[in-house]
Design a protein around this motif. Structure first.
Motif, PDB file in Angstrom:
ATOM      1  N   ALA A  14       0.631  -1.199   0.083  1.00 15.09           N
ATOM      2  CA  ALA A  14      -0.021  -0.058  -0.106  1.00 15.09           C
ATOM      3  C   ALA A  14       0.717   1.265   0.050  1.00 15.09           C
ATOM      4  N   LYS A  15       0.583   2.138  -0.774  1.00 15.59           N
ATOM      5  CA  LYS A  15       0.990   3.266  -0.840  1.00 15.59           C
ATOM      6  C   LYS A  15       0.365   4.498  -0.994  1.00 15.59           C
ATOM      7  N   PHE A  16       0.523   5.660  -0.548  1.00 17.06           N
ATOM      8  CA  PHE A  16      -0.162   6.926  -0.260  1.00 17.06           C
ATOM      9  C   PHE A  16      -0.682   7.496  -1.689  1.00 17.06           C
ATOM     10  N   VAL A  17      -2.021   7.827  -1.907  1.00 17.90           N
ATOM     11  CA  VAL A  17      -2.016   8.472  -3.384  1.00 17.90           C
ATOM     12  C   VAL A  17      -2.512   9.778  -3.380  1.00 17.90           C
ATOM     13  N   ILE A  18      -3.548  10.098  -2.133  1.00 14.86           N
ATOM     14  CA  ILE A  18      -4.355  11.460  -2.170  1.00 14.86           C
ATOM     15  C   ILE A  18      -4.823  11.562  -0.884  1.00 14.86           C
ATOM     16  N   SER A  19      -4.676  12.796  -0.309  1.00 17.88           N
ATOM     17  CA  SER A  19      -5.888  13.232   0.680  1.00 17.88           C
ATOM     18  C   SER A  19      -6.700  14.407   0.056  1.00 17.88           C
ATOM     19  N   ALA A  20      -8.018  13.967   0.111  1.00  9.26           N
ATOM     20  CA  ALA A  20      -9.181  14.719  -0.327  1.00  9.26           C
ATOM     21  C   ALA A  20     -10.272  15.121   0.528  1.00  9.26           C
ATOM     22  N   PRO A  21     -10.649  16.338   0.308  1.00  8.10           N
ATOM     23  CA  PRO A  21     -11.464  16.964   1.278  1.00  8.10           C
ATOM     24  C   PRO A  21     -13.144  16.484   1.192  1.00  8.10           C
ATOM     25  N   ASP A  22     -13.190  15.690  -0.143  1.00  6.84           N
ATOM     26  CA  ASP A  22     -14.425  15.389  -0.504  1.00  6.84           C
ATOM     27  C   ASP A  22     -14.403  14.477  -1.683  1.00  6.84           C
ATOM     28  N   ILE A  23     -15.511  13.603  -2.113  1.00  8.04           N
ATOM     29  CA  ILE A  23     -15.513  12.680  -3.155  1.00  8.04           C
ATOM     30  C   ILE A  23     -14.836  13.270  -4.608  1.00  8.04           C
ATOM     31  N   ARG A  24     -15.317  14.487  -4.701  1.00 11.59           N
ATOM     32  CA  ARG A  24     -14.910  15.027  -6.045  1.00 11.59           C
ATOM     33  C   ARG A  24     -13.449  15.050  -6.470  1.00 11.59           C
ATOM     34  N   GLN A  25     -12.664  14.925  -5.400  1.00 11.53           N
ATOM     35  CA  GLN A  25     -11.420  14.991  -5.717  1.00 11.53           C
ATOM     36  C   GLN A  25     -10.520  13.690  -5.395  1.00 11.53           C
ATOM     37  N   LEU A  26     -11.238  12.577  -5.297  1.00  8.51           N
ATOM     38  CA  LEU A  26     -10.771  11.197  -4.965  1.00  8.51           C
ATOM     39  C   LEU A  26     -10.349  10.741  -6.713  1.00  8.51           C
ATOM     40  N   PRO A  27      -9.789   9.677  -6.558  1.00 14.72           N
ATOM     41  CA  PRO A  27      -9.365   9.042  -7.978  1.00 14.72           C
ATOM     42  C   PRO A  27     -10.846   8.384  -8.516  1.00 14.72           C
ATOM     43  N   GLU A  28     -10.742   8.207  -9.933  1.00 14.30           N
ATOM     44  CA  GLU A  28     -11.872   7.592 -10.542  1.00 14.30           C
ATOM     45  C   GLU A  28     -12.521   6.641  -9.644  1.00 14.30           C
ATOM     46  N   ASP A  29     -14.070   6.429  -9.675  1.00 13.57           N
ATOM     47  CA  ASP A  29     -14.779   5.546  -8.872  1.00 13.57           C
ATOM     48  C   ASP A  29     -14.822   4.395  -9.753  1.00 13.57           C
ATOM     49  N   ALA A  30     -13.735   3.716  -9.869  1.00 17.81           N
ATOM     50  CA  ALA A  30     -13.488   2.175 -10.443  1.00 17.81           C
ATOM     51  C   ALA A  30     -12.848   1.386  -9.692  1.00 17.81           C
ATOM     52  N   GLY A  31     -12.855   0.316  -9.993  1.00 20.74           N
ATOM     53  CA  GLY A  31     -11.980  -0.813  -9.058  1.00 20.74           C
ATOM     54  C   GLY A  31     -12.638  -1.195  -7.771  1.00 20.74           C
ATOM     55  N   ILE A  32     -11.960  -1.504  -7.003  1.00 17.69           N
ATOM     56  CA  ILE A  32     -12.352  -1.945  -5.592  1.00 17.69           C
ATOM     57  C   ILE A  32     -11.815  -1.147  -4.236  1.00 17.69           C
ATOM     58  N   GLU A  33     -12.520  -0.680  -3.684  1.00 15.86           N
ATOM     59  CA  GLU A  33     -12.234  -0.087  -2.178  1.00 15.86           C
ATOM     60  C   GLU A  33     -12.865  -0.594  -0.933  1.00 15.86           C
ATOM     61  N   VAL A  34     -11.725  -0.704  -0.026  1.00 24.89           N
ATOM     62  CA  VAL A  34     -12.093  -1.153   1.413  1.00 24.89           C
ATOM     63  C   VAL A  34     -11.941   0.041   2.345  1.00 24.89           C
ATOM     64  N   ALA A  35     -13.058   0.291   2.722  1.00 28.39           N
ATOM     65  CA  ALA A  35     -13.086   1.789   3.861  1.00 28.39           C
ATOM     66  C   ALA A  35     -12.774   1.429   5.045  1.00 28.39           C
ATOM     67  N   PHE A  36     -12.125   2.287   5.852  1.00 26.24           N
ATOM     68  CA  PHE A  36     -11.877   2.303   7.344  1.00 26.24           C
ATOM     69  C   PHE A  36     -12.457   3.402   7.890  1.00 26.24           C
ATOM     70  N   ALA A  37     -13.533   3.056   8.969  1.00 29.74           N
ATOM     71  CA  ALA A  37     -14.208   4.192   9.592  1.00 29.74           C
ATOM     72  C   ALA A  37     -14.439   3.676  11.134  1.00 29.74           C
ATOM     73  N   GLY A  38     -14.419   4.935  11.917  1.00 28.27           N
ATOM     74  CA  GLY A  38     -14.410   4.728  13.483  1.00 28.27           C
ATOM     75  C   GLY A  38     -14.544   5.877  13.990  1.00 28.27           C
ATOM     76  N   ARG A  39     -14.905   6.017  15.331  1.00 28.02           N
ATOM     77  CA  ARG A  39     -14.686   7.029  16.267  1.00 28.02           C
ATOM     78  C   ARG A  39     -13.370   7.744  16.235  1.00 28.02           C
ATOM     79  N   SER A  40     -13.032   8.791  16.618  1.00 26.31           N
ATOM     80  CA  SER A  40     -11.567   9.355  16.380  1.00 26.31           C
ATOM     81  C   SER A  40     -10.780   8.732  17.147  1.00 26.31           C
TER      82      SER A  40
END
Length: 216
Positions: free
Chosen positions: A11-37
């Motif tokens: 795994a290598k860092f790609v981008i930090s984005a404030p919202d989905i409009r600045q994320l990479p193309e919405d293709a492929g597979i993503e696994v998201a990590f979410a949780g309390r701070s």
């Protein structure tokens, strides 16, 4: 179980984005990590990828203010979502994070699995439960990762896992519960296998279809 070899340590860092409009193309597979701070999300990401500083850790909870994207292989990504709930930040900033989190979860087509991290000593707060319930309603598989399990005895940790499993059973869906410790690497292999299976699910399905066509 996946037959496709995926190494999360690539795994290598790609981008930090404030919202989905600045994320990479919405293709492929993503696994998201979410949780309390304060759930230890960054530490867990670093442990699972065998990297000390892939995700920034801080003694101040709530430093993950952006959507952080890490590429494992081409078309396979891990996504670190803004923490929720605990962070001592202005209300307006919290609202901004929550909007980015909600938009990603609701609109990102490449999202194929959700890791919900919870402190094993304080699992299933309202926001955690709501998030898991939403994922089940959206037909997303969930890994409830109960972090900081080293803070409890093995017996108490096992009891908490059973309690959380029982509480989530009523939701139905594909939910796995794993006790996890970044310090002792408890549950790391199990969590890694689940995440790799999610990342390669479509690849395995395509291979299976191709074999069926060959046999036809």
């Amino acid at each position: 179980m996946s037959t496709f070899a995926v190494n999360l340590n690539k795994a290598k860092f790609v981008i930090s984005a404030p919202d989905i409009r600045q994320l990479p193309e919405d293709a492929g597979i993503e696994v998201a990590f979410a949780g309390r701070s304060n759930a230890g999300k960054s530490s867990a990401l670093n442990t699972l990828t065998l990297q000390k500083s892939l995700a920034r850790t801080s003694k101040t909870p709530g430093r993950t203010q952006l959507i952080n994207v890490f590429e494992v292989e081409e078309g396979m990504r891990l996504v670190d979502l803004p923490g929720y709930g605990f962070a001592k930040v202005p209300l307006e900033m919290k609202k901004k994070w929550q909007k980015a989190l909600g938009e990603y979860l609701e609109k990102r087509e490449s999202l194929k699995g959700l890791v919900v991290l919870m402190d094993i000593r304080h699992p299933l707060k309202d926001l955690d439960h709501n998030l898991i319930e939403w994922a089940v309603d959206s037909n997303l598989p969930v890994l409830a990762l109960l972090t900081k399990s080293d803070k409890l005895s093995q017996g108490k940790a096992s009891a908490e896992v059973l309690k959380v499993k029982k509480a989530l059973q009523v939701l139905g869906g594909d939910i796995k519960v794993v006790a996890f410790s970044s310090l002792k690497k408890t549950g790391a292999n199990q969590a890694t296998q689940i995440i790799c299976d999610w990342l390669t699910a479509e690849t395995d399905q395509a291979d299976s279809i191709a074999l069926d066509e060959e046999d036809a």
